[in-house]
Write a protein that holds these residues in place. Structure first.
Motif, PDB file in Angstrom:
ATOM      1  N   ASN A 113       0.892  -1.164   0.000  1.00  0.00           N
ATOM      2  CA  ASN A 113       0.000   0.000   0.000  1.00  0.00           C
ATOM      3  C   ASN A 113       0.928   1.211   0.000  1.00  0.00           C
ATOM      4  O   ASN A 113       1.553   1.520   1.016  1.00  0.00           O
ATOM      5  CB  ASN A 113      -0.857  -0.043   1.265  1.00  0.00           C
ATOM      6  N   LEU A 114       1.061   1.890  -1.138  1.00  0.00           N
ATOM      7  CA  LEU A 114       2.126   2.864  -1.327  1.00  0.00           C
ATOM      8  C   LEU A 114       1.563   4.266  -1.496  1.00  0.00           C
ATOM      9  O   LEU A 114       0.792   4.537  -2.419  1.00  0.00           O
ATOM     10  CB  LEU A 114       2.971   2.490  -2.547  1.00  0.00           C
ATOM     11  N   ASP A 115       1.983   5.150  -0.607  1.00  0.00           N
ATOM     12  CA  ASP A 115       1.515   6.529  -0.574  1.00  0.00           C
ATOM     13  C   ASP A 115       2.531   7.427  -1.281  1.00  0.00           C
ATOM     14  O   ASP A 115       3.693   7.507  -0.868  1.00  0.00           O
ATOM     15  CB  ASP A 115       1.353   6.949   0.893  1.00  0.00           C
ATOM     16  N   ALA A 116       2.098   8.079  -2.348  1.00  0.00           N
ATOM     17  CA  ALA A 116       2.954   9.035  -3.061  1.00  0.00           C
ATOM     18  C   ALA A 116       3.013  10.320  -2.244  1.00  0.00           C
ATOM     19  O   ALA A 116       2.036  11.055  -2.146  1.00  0.00           O
ATOM     20  CB  ALA A 116       2.403   9.306  -4.454  1.00  0.00           C
ATOM     21  N   LYS A 117       4.169  10.598  -1.647  1.00  0.00           N
ATOM     22  CA  LYS A 117       4.267  11.655  -0.650  1.00  0.00           C
ATOM     23  C   LYS A 117       4.667  13.020  -1.192  1.00  0.00           C
ATOM     24  O   LYS A 117       4.462  14.028  -0.521  1.00  0.00           O
ATOM     25  CB  LYS A 117       5.281  11.250   0.433  1.00  0.00           C
ATOM     26  N   ALA A 118       5.273  13.073  -2.382  1.00  0.00           N
ATOM     27  CA  ALA A 118       5.813  14.355  -2.833  1.00  0.00           C
ATOM     28  C   ALA A 118       5.631  14.513  -4.329  1.00  0.00           C
ATOM     29  O   ALA A 118       5.726  13.542  -5.091  1.00  0.00           O
ATOM     30  CB  ALA A 118       7.298  14.462  -2.476  1.00  0.00           C
ATOM     31  N   ASP A 119       5.377  15.747  -4.749  1.00  0.00           N
ATOM     32  CA  ASP A 119       5.332  16.029  -6.179  1.00  0.00           C
ATOM     33  C   ASP A 119       6.682  15.682  -6.804  1.00  0.00           C
ATOM     34  O   ASP A 119       7.738  15.964  -6.232  1.00  0.00           O
ATOM     35  CB  ASP A 119       5.013  17.507  -6.414  1.00  0.00           C
ATOM     36  N   GLY A 120       6.631  15.063  -7.964  1.00  0.00           N
ATOM     37  CA  GLY A 120       7.837  14.644  -8.662  1.00  0.00           C
ATOM     38  C   GLY A 120       8.097  13.159  -8.574  1.00  0.00           C
ATOM     39  O   GLY A 120       8.815  12.597  -9.397  1.00  0.00           O
ATOM     40  N   VAL A 121       7.505  12.488  -7.566  1.00  0.00           N
ATOM     41  CA  VAL A 121       7.725  11.051  -7.408  1.00  0.00           C
ATOM     42  C   VAL A 121       6.815  10.233  -8.318  1.00  0.00           C
ATOM     43  O   VAL A 121       7.066   9.054  -8.560  1.00  0.00           O
ATOM     44  CB  VAL A 121       7.513  10.631  -5.933  1.00  0.00           C
ATOM     45  N   GLU A 122       5.783  10.853  -8.885  1.00  0.00           N
ATOM     46  CA  GLU A 122       4.707  10.095  -9.515  1.00  0.00           C
ATOM     47  C   GLU A 122       5.161   9.239 -10.696  1.00  0.00           C
ATOM     48  O   GLU A 122       4.835   8.044 -10.769  1.00  0.00           O
ATOM     49  CB  GLU A 122       3.588  11.034  -9.985  1.00  0.00           C
ATOM     50  N   VAL A 123       5.888   9.827 -11.653  1.00  0.00           N
ATOM     51  CA  VAL A 123       6.253   9.075 -12.861  1.00  0.00           C
ATOM     52  C   VAL A 123       7.242   7.960 -12.549  1.00  0.00           C
ATOM     53  O   VAL A 123       7.013   6.805 -12.931  1.00  0.00           O
ATOM     54  CB  VAL A 123       6.784  10.027 -13.953  1.00  0.00           C
ATOM     55  N   PRO A 124       8.352   8.216 -11.842  1.00  0.00           N
ATOM     56  CA  PRO A 124       9.242   7.099 -11.515  1.00  0.00           C
ATOM     57  C   PRO A 124       8.572   6.044 -10.643  1.00  0.00           C
ATOM     58  O   PRO A 124       8.813   4.839 -10.801  1.00  0.00           O
ATOM     59  CB  PRO A 124      10.434   7.753 -10.811  1.00  0.00           C
ATOM     60  N   MET A 125       7.714   6.461  -9.729  1.00  0.00           N
ATOM     61  CA  MET A 125       6.981   5.510  -8.897  1.00  0.00           C
ATOM     62  C   MET A 125       6.066   4.651  -9.769  1.00  0.00           C
ATOM     63  O   MET A 125       6.029   3.417  -9.634  1.00  0.00           O
ATOM     64  CB  MET A 125       6.173   6.288  -7.856  1.00  0.00           C
ATOM     65  N   GLY A 126       5.330   5.274 -10.677  1.00  0.00           N
ATOM     66  CA  GLY A 126       4.434   4.529 -11.548  1.00  0.00           C
ATOM     67  C   GLY A 126       5.159   3.541 -12.430  1.00  0.00           C
ATOM     68  O   GLY A 126       4.699   2.407 -12.631  1.00  0.00           O
ATOM     69  N   ARG A 127       6.304   3.940 -12.955  1.00  0.00           N
ATOM     70  CA  ARG A 127       7.082   3.034 -13.818  1.00  0.00           C
ATOM     71  C   ARG A 127       7.557   1.807 -13.049  1.00  0.00           C
ATOM     72  O   ARG A 127       7.565   0.689 -13.580  1.00  0.00           O
ATOM     73  CB  ARG A 127       8.270   3.783 -14.408  1.00  0.00           C
ATOM     74  N   GLU A 128       7.969   2.008 -11.811  1.00  0.00           N
ATOM     75  CA  GLU A 128       8.469   0.872 -11.030  1.00  0.00           C
ATOM     76  C   GLU A 128       7.336  -0.036 -10.565  1.00  0.00           C
ATOM     77  O   GLU A 128       7.510  -1.247 -10.446  1.00  0.00           O
ATOM     78  CB  GLU A 128       9.296   1.379  -9.848  1.00  0.00           C
ATOM     79  N   ILE A 129       6.181   0.543 -10.295  1.00  0.00           N
ATOM     80  CA  ILE A 129       5.032  -0.246  -9.871  1.00  0.00           C
ATOM     81  C   ILE A 129       4.479  -1.096 -11.014  1.00  0.00           C
ATOM     82  O   ILE A 129       3.992  -2.213 -10.795  1.00  0.00           O
ATOM     83  CB  ILE A 129       3.926   0.692  -9.337  1.00  0.00           C
ATOM     84  N   ALA A 130       4.531  -0.577 -12.234  1.00  0.00           N
ATOM     85  CA  ALA A 130       3.804  -1.172 -13.359  1.00  0.00           C
ATOM     86  C   ALA A 130       3.953  -2.696 -13.495  1.00  0.00           C
ATOM     87  O   ALA A 130       2.944  -3.395 -13.663  1.00  0.00           O
ATOM     88  CB  ALA A 130       4.206  -0.477 -14.659  1.00  0.00           C
ATOM     89  N   PRO A 131       5.162  -3.262 -13.379  1.00  0.00           N
ATOM     90  CA  PRO A 131       5.253  -4.717 -13.522  1.00  0.00           C
ATOM     91  C   PRO A 131       4.678  -5.499 -12.340  1.00  0.00           C
ATOM     92  O   PRO A 131       4.536  -6.723 -12.422  1.00  0.00           O
ATOM     93  CB  PRO A 131       6.772  -4.962 -13.624  1.00  0.00           C
ATOM     94  N   PHE A 132       4.363  -4.802 -11.252  1.00  0.00           N
ATOM     95  CA  PHE A 132       3.901  -5.455 -10.021  1.00  0.00           C
ATOM     96  C   PHE A 132       2.509  -4.962  -9.609  1.00  0.00           C
ATOM     97  O   PHE A 132       2.111  -5.095  -8.454  1.00  0.00           O
ATOM     98  CB  PHE A 132       4.883  -5.166  -8.874  1.00  0.00           C
ATOM     99  N   ALA A 133       1.766  -4.405 -10.565  1.00  0.00           N
ATOM    100  CA  ALA A 133       0.532  -3.688 -10.235  1.00  0.00           C
ATOM    101  C   ALA A 133      -0.509  -4.569  -9.567  1.00  0.00           C
ATOM    102  O   ALA A 133      -1.365  -4.071  -8.831  1.00  0.00           O
ATOM    103  CB  ALA A 133      -0.052  -3.047 -11.491  1.00  0.00           C
ATOM    104  N   GLU A 134      -0.442  -5.869  -9.786  1.00  0.00           N
ATOM    105  CA  GLU A 134      -1.434  -6.755  -9.169  1.00  0.00           C
ATOM    106  C   GLU A 134      -1.287  -6.823  -7.653  1.00  0.00           C
ATOM    107  O   GLU A 134      -2.221  -7.208  -6.949  1.00  0.00           O
ATOM    108  CB  GLU A 134      -1.346  -8.164  -9.762  1.00  0.00           C
ATOM    109  N   ARG A 135      -0.138  -6.413  -7.113  1.00  0.00           N
ATOM    110  CA  ARG A 135       0.036  -6.445  -5.664  1.00  0.00           C
ATOM    111  C   ARG A 135       0.406  -5.082  -5.078  1.00  0.00           C
ATOM    112  O   ARG A 135       1.074  -4.986  -4.063  1.00  0.00           O
ATOM    113  CB  ARG A 135       1.043  -7.515  -5.240  1.00  0.00           C
ATOM    114  N   VAL A 136      -0.101  -4.035  -5.737  1.00  0.00           N
ATOM    115  CA  VAL A 136       0.121  -2.671  -5.250  1.00  0.00           C
ATOM    116  C   VAL A 136      -1.203  -1.914  -5.203  1.00  0.00           C
ATOM    117  O   VAL A 136      -2.014  -2.002  -6.137  1.00  0.00           O
ATOM    118  CB  VAL A 136       1.118  -1.906  -6.142  1.00  0.00           C
ATOM    119  N   LEU A 137      -1.403  -1.186  -4.108  1.00  0.00           N
ATOM    120  CA  LEU A 137      -2.469  -0.190  -4.010  1.00  0.00           C
ATOM    121  C   LEU A 137      -1.800   1.171  -3.907  1.00  0.00           C
ATOM    122  O   LEU A 137      -0.911   1.364  -3.073  1.00  0.00           O
ATOM    123  CB  LEU A 137      -3.361  -0.445  -2.795  1.00  0.00           C
TER     124      LEU A 137
END
Length: 261
Positions: A113-137
């Motif tokens: 369960n991952l909270d995006a805490k700061a502006d600027g983290v969104e795109v790199p966070m999304g790219r890293e989550i993408a292959p594991f999206a079935e086990r990420v909220l």
């Protein structure tokens, strides 16, 4: 259709808030959101770990709650001002720094369960989550920031989207709609939302109510309450009908959950 983040896991859901740091762990110097804290949650048997994402000066997504290092290390600098190698040194005696990539790779059975805490983290966070999206909220107090993470996942083109919880604005709309008993307004506010993750109250104002829980459940949305550390409070909230407990004491939460299975 139920998102895989929810499917097949025991209920009630116990979410280890920033991993698990027991009193013994704290005495040894272990910090929240450290590699050791996530490992301790895993060892205790939790299915879910709640954590937070910041971006380092050199562009690495790390699990860390605060904007600055001050509370955890005594260093007043912002996470965004410090490079990965230096952060690793600062966290070496506090349980070890853990990056988002390390967390997703090293703990393949954990649902994050991952909270995006700061502006600027969104795109790199999304790219890293993408292959594991079935086990990420994906979560954030900011609905806009949360949506930017989801957009980044979609742009990566890996298929399934992560689950997602409501930001502060959405929660306010749902609470108001439930108070007005407007099913149409609740449905509209909850569009695309999988979970409401809320405190029991905000200051003196109650947020959680049985009416809110029932309204969410009518639209197949779960309700998780944070941050609850006392066993009696966990039992009371579960009796009220909440689906999950976010807790600093996941070891206590697992014992309470086992009473109901």
């Amino acid at each position: 259709m139920t998102h895989p983040w929810f499917a097949g896991a025991s209920r009630p859901r116990i979410l280890a808030h920033r991993g698990l740091v027991t009193p013994e762990g704290a005495a040894s110097g272990m910090a929240e959101n450290s590699f050791a804290a996530v490992a301790a949650a895993h060892a205790a048997g939790v299915a879910y770990v709640e954590s937070d994402c910041h971006l380092t000066a050199d562009g690495t997504v790390v699990l860390f709650h605060d904007d600055t290092l001050e509370r955890v290390t005594g260093d007043p600098r912002r996470i965004a001002e410090v490079g990965l190698a230096e952060l690793e040194e600062l966290m070496a005696e506090r349980g070890g720094l853990i990056t988002l990539a390390q967390a997703l790779d090293a703990f393949p059975t954990i649902r994050f369960n991952l909270d995006a805490k700061a502006d600027g983290v969104e795109v790199p966070m999304g790219r890293e989550i993408a292959p594991f999206a079935e086990r990420v909220l994906v979560a954030s107090f900011s609905d806009d920031r949360r949506r930017r993470v989801l957009d980044a996942v979609a742009a990566a083109g890996r298929g399934i989207r992560p689950a997602t919880s409501a930001g502060t604005g959405t929660i306010a709309r749902v609470v108001a709609a439930a108070a007005l008993r407007s099913n149409r307004m609740v449905r509209r506010a909850l569009a695309g939302i999988d979970a409401l993750q809320i405190p029991e109250r905000q200051g003196r104002l109650p947020v959680l109510s049985r009416r809110l829980i029932d309204a969410a459940h009518r639209h197949d949305v779960e309700v998780h309450v944070w941050t609850v550390d006392e066993a009696d409070d966990m039992r009371r909230l579960l009796d009220l009908g909440v689906d999950g407990i976010v807790t600093d004491r996941a070891d206590v939460g697992l014992r309470v959950a086992a009473e109901r299975r």
